[in-house]
Motif scaffolding. Structure first.
Motif, mmCIF file in Angstrom:
data_model
loop_
_atom_site.group_PDB
_atom_site.id
_atom_site.type_symbol
_atom_site.label_atom_id
_atom_site.label_comp_id
_atom_site.label_asym_id
_atom_site.label_seq_id
_atom_site.Cartn_x
_atom_site.Cartn_y
_atom_site.Cartn_z
ATOM 1 N N ASP A 47 0.846 -1.196 0.000
ATOM 2 C CA ASP A 47 0.000 0.000 0.000
ATOM 3 C C ASP A 47 0.881 1.245 0.000
ATOM 4 O O ASP A 47 1.170 1.837 1.047
ATOM 5 N N LEU A 48 1.283 1.668 -1.186
ATOM 6 C CA LEU A 48 2.245 2.762 -1.302
ATOM 7 C C LEU A 48 1.670 4.109 -0.900
ATOM 8 O O LEU A 48 2.416 5.060 -0.656
ATOM 9 N N LYS A 49 0.347 4.222 -0.816
ATOM 10 C CA LYS A 49 -0.259 5.496 -0.396
ATOM 11 C C LYS A 49 0.060 5.812 1.066
ATOM 12 O O LYS A 49 -0.074 6.952 1.487
ATOM 13 N N GLU A 50 0.490 4.801 1.823
ATOM 14 C CA GLU A 50 0.724 4.986 3.246
ATOM 15 C C GLU A 50 2.191 5.224 3.596
ATOM 16 O O GLU A 50 2.583 5.079 4.760
ATOM 17 N N VAL A 51 3.000 5.602 2.614
ATOM 18 C CA VAL A 51 4.416 5.922 2.868
ATOM 19 C C VAL A 51 4.508 6.987 3.957
ATOM 20 O O VAL A 51 3.781 7.988 3.944
ATOM 21 N N ARG A 52 5.417 6.788 4.917
ATOM 22 C CA ARG A 52 5.552 7.709 6.044
ATOM 23 C C ARG A 52 6.878 8.467 6.062
ATOM 24 O O ARG A 52 7.031 9.417 6.827
ATOM 25 N N THR A 53 7.847 8.073 5.262
ATOM 26 C CA THR A 53 9.090 8.839 5.178
ATOM 27 C C THR A 53 8.734 10.267 4.778
ATOM 28 O O THR A 53 7.998 10.489 3.821
ATOM 29 N N LYS A 54 9.252 11.234 5.514
ATOM 30 C CA LYS A 54 8.822 12.622 5.323
ATOM 31 C C LYS A 54 9.933 13.483 4.734
ATOM 32 O O LYS A 54 11.094 13.406 5.148
ATOM 33 N N ALA A 55 9.549 14.312 3.762
ATOM 34 C CA ALA A 55 10.466 15.289 3.151
ATOM 35 C C ALA A 55 9.998 16.686 3.550
ATOM 36 O O ALA A 55 8.915 17.119 3.161
ATOM 37 N N THR A 56 10.805 17.373 4.332
ATOM 38 C CA THR A 56 10.459 18.708 4.815
ATOM 39 C C THR A 56 11.140 19.769 3.956
ATOM 40 O O THR A 56 12.364 19.762 3.819
ATOM 41 N N PRO A 57 10.351 20.679 3.358
ATOM 42 C CA PRO A 57 10.958 21.728 2.535
ATOM 43 C C PRO A 57 11.876 22.635 3.361
ATOM 44 O O PRO A 57 11.526 23.058 4.466
ATOM 45 N N GLU B 19 15.377 25.648 2.631
ATOM 46 C CA GLU B 19 15.979 26.485 1.597
ATOM 47 C C GLU B 19 16.856 25.621 0.676
ATOM 48 O O GLU B 19 17.765 24.933 1.123
ATOM 49 N N GLY B 20 16.545 25.649 -0.607
ATOM 50 C CA GLY B 20 17.342 24.934 -1.595
ATOM 51 C C GLY B 20 16.969 23.484 -1.807
ATOM 52 O O GLY B 20 17.558 22.818 -2.661
ATOM 53 N N GLY B 21 15.981 22.991 -1.053
ATOM 54 C CA GLY B 21 15.630 21.586 -1.248
ATOM 55 C C GLY B 21 14.741 21.026 -0.168
ATOM 56 O O GLY B 21 13.831 21.695 0.333
ATOM 57 N N PHE B 22 15.057 19.788 0.238
ATOM 58 C CA PHE B 22 14.237 19.066 1.207
ATOM 59 C C PHE B 22 15.150 18.288 2.157
ATOM 60 O O PHE B 22 16.248 17.887 1.789
ATOM 61 N N VAL B 23 14.650 18.073 3.370
ATOM 62 C CA VAL B 23 15.336 17.229 4.339
ATOM 63 C C VAL B 23 14.459 16.016 4.604
ATOM 64 O O VAL B 23 13.298 16.150 4.988
ATOM 65 N N LEU B 24 15.032 14.825 4.359
ATOM 66 C CA LEU B 24 14.279 13.582 4.504
ATOM 67 C C LEU B 24 14.584 12.899 5.824
ATOM 68 O O LEU B 24 15.745 12.827 6.256
ATOM 69 N N ASN B 25 13.514 12.392 6.452
ATOM 70 C CA ASN B 25 13.642 11.572 7.648
ATOM 71 C C ASN B 25 12.682 10.397 7.542
ATOM 72 O O ASN B 25 11.528 10.565 7.127
ATOM 73 N N GLY B 26 13.172 9.219 7.896
ATOM 74 C CA GLY B 26 12.335 8.036 7.820
ATOM 75 C C GLY B 26 13.172 6.800 7.596
ATOM 76 O O GLY B 26 14.404 6.808 7.762
ATOM 77 N N SER B 27 12.510 5.717 7.205
ATOM 78 C CA SER B 27 13.224 4.458 6.985
ATOM 79 C C SER B 27 12.534 3.640 5.906
ATOM 80 O O SER B 27 11.347 3.814 5.631
ATOM 81 N N LYS B 28 13.292 2.763 5.298
ATOM 82 C CA LYS B 28 12.792 1.845 4.275
ATOM 83 C C LYS B 28 13.310 0.448 4.601
ATOM 84 O O LYS B 28 14.335 0.282 5.270
ATOM 85 N N THR B 29 12.607 -0.553 4.105
ATOM 86 C CA THR B 29 13.054 -1.928 4.324
ATOM 87 C C THR B 29 12.773 -2.779 3.100
ATOM 88 O O THR B 29 12.037 -2.365 2.206
#
Length: 378
Positions: free
Chosen positions: A134-144, A146-156
């Motif tokens: 269920d890819l709609k439930e992805v929880r890894t977050k990208a926070t805008p 300056e100049g881009g995004f900061v990603l926090n989360g995990s994948k398996t």
């Protein structure tokens, strides 16, 4: 196997070159890779040198500018060589296509030529500890920022996770729920905040490195977003037919390989004074499998042709993934039975093929999810 009309003389010449290369660079090392749990980078580079990486990516980005049938040949011959460890379906058919179809010119120039030589290995980062099909439930977050995004989360369950040099990551931008907040990003795996966790110890398919990944304040420049913000889920749905067909191709070829080695074994193995092949039950089982494989090849070729002509639908690809992954498990299980006790001994190839088959009913979307997708088209 039927005479396959979808392949031209040029395709057949390419197939022969792949077989020749595999005899030298792949087959002798399969057992070593199984024990080490990873395919050597030297093999990836050898594939690049032999024109086996990114065959259907434009030449201006280091590919060969060919059609998907060349990708299919690589998948088939890899499985027919007794392994699916080198994850070409991920590298060639998924990651390269996301970058080519949705990446900026800078991103394409940065990564595709390296991927074509084997200097950079690709991974696709979608599945999470609490989110699989269920890819709609992805929880890894990208926070805008300056100049881009900061990603926090995990994948398996990330294929090529340890070997990977470049990754396509699905992440959520903003607090909206559902698919509309999902975007795709590409990043080098050596960036600060991109953390490779443990290599997962799997039941089968052991030579394919599968890992947990973690993102801790991983900065990704704005130009490394693939396509438009919020359109990530749409892109994933567009690319899934090729991904699932790639799985179907590997499954069909692996089933054929299991059948071929089983036929060879029962003609040599003797019981009660005659070859195991001479028993009526053996002949009937093999005849039934041969018929199913014949149907499988015909169906697979129709799907490959439809993909090349850009008319393979999402539900048709789901059906192909469902049918061929289930077929692979059935064929390999029946073939192992013919080996008797030896089929359960690790030194026999059929044992590895049996272990490797099971995940294909899960990988790329479970059989249950495939049935749900197909049912929506009814």
């Amino acid at each position: 196997m039927l005479n396959r009309a979808i392949y031209t003389e040029e395709h057949q010449q390419f197939r022969e070159s792949v077989k020749k290369m595999y005899a030298k660079e792949l087959v002798p090392y399969v057992e070593q890779w199984e024990q080490e749990g990873i395919v050597s980078r030297a093999f990836w580079q050898a594939c690049g040198e032999n024109g086996m990486l990114l065959p259907d990516i434009p030449e201006q980005y280091g590919g060969m500018g060919l059609d998907f049938r060349f990708n299919a040949i690589i998948l088939e011959e890899t499985a027919m060589a007794g392994t699916t460890g080198p994850a070409f379906g991920v590298h060639n058919d998924i990651v390269a296509h996301y970058i080519n179809n949705y990446g900026s010119e800078k991103v394409k120039q940065e990564w595709l030529p390296k991927m074509a030589t084997g200097g950079a290995i690709g991974a696709i980062c979608m599945s999470e500890p609490s989110t699989g099909s269920d890819l709609k439930e992805v929880r890894t977050k990208a926070t805008p920022v300056e100049g881009g995004f900061v990603l926090n989360g995990s994948k398996t369950f990330i294929t090529n996770g340890i070997n990977a040099d470049v990754a396509v990551i699905a992440a959520r931008v903003g607090d909206d729920s559902g698919a509309k907040a999902i975007s795709l990003f590409v990043t080098g795996c050596d960036q600060k905040g991109f953390i490779k966790g443990r290599k997962l110890d799997k039941v089968g398919n052991r030579s394919s490195d599968t890992a947990e990944l973690f993102f801790e304040d991983l900065f990704i420049p704005a130009e490394n977003m693939l396509g438009k913000q919020g359109d990530g889920f749409i892109y994933m749905m567009k690319e899934l037919p090729q991904e699932r067909l790639s799985i179907a191709i590997s499954c069909q070829a692996a089933a054929q390989h299991a059948y071929d080695i089983a036929v060879g074994y029962v003609k040599e193995r003797r019981a009660f004074g005659k070859a195991v092949f001479d028993f009526q039950n053996t002949k009937f089982v093999l005849a039934n499998l041969k018929a199913q494989l014949q149907v499988g090849w015909a169906h697979l070729d129709a799907c490959i042709e439809a993909l090349v002509e850009k008319r393979l639908t999402t539900d048709e690809a789901a059906a192909a993934k469902l049918w061929h992954s289930e077929l692979r498990c059935k064929v390999v299980d029946d073939c192992l039975q013919m080996f008797g006790g030896y089929g359960y001994i690790e030194e026999y190839e059929i044992a590895r093929l049996w272990r490797d088959a099971r995940v294909m009913r899960i990988y790329g979307g479970t059989s249950e999810i495939m049935k749900d997708l197909i049912s929506r088209s009814i």
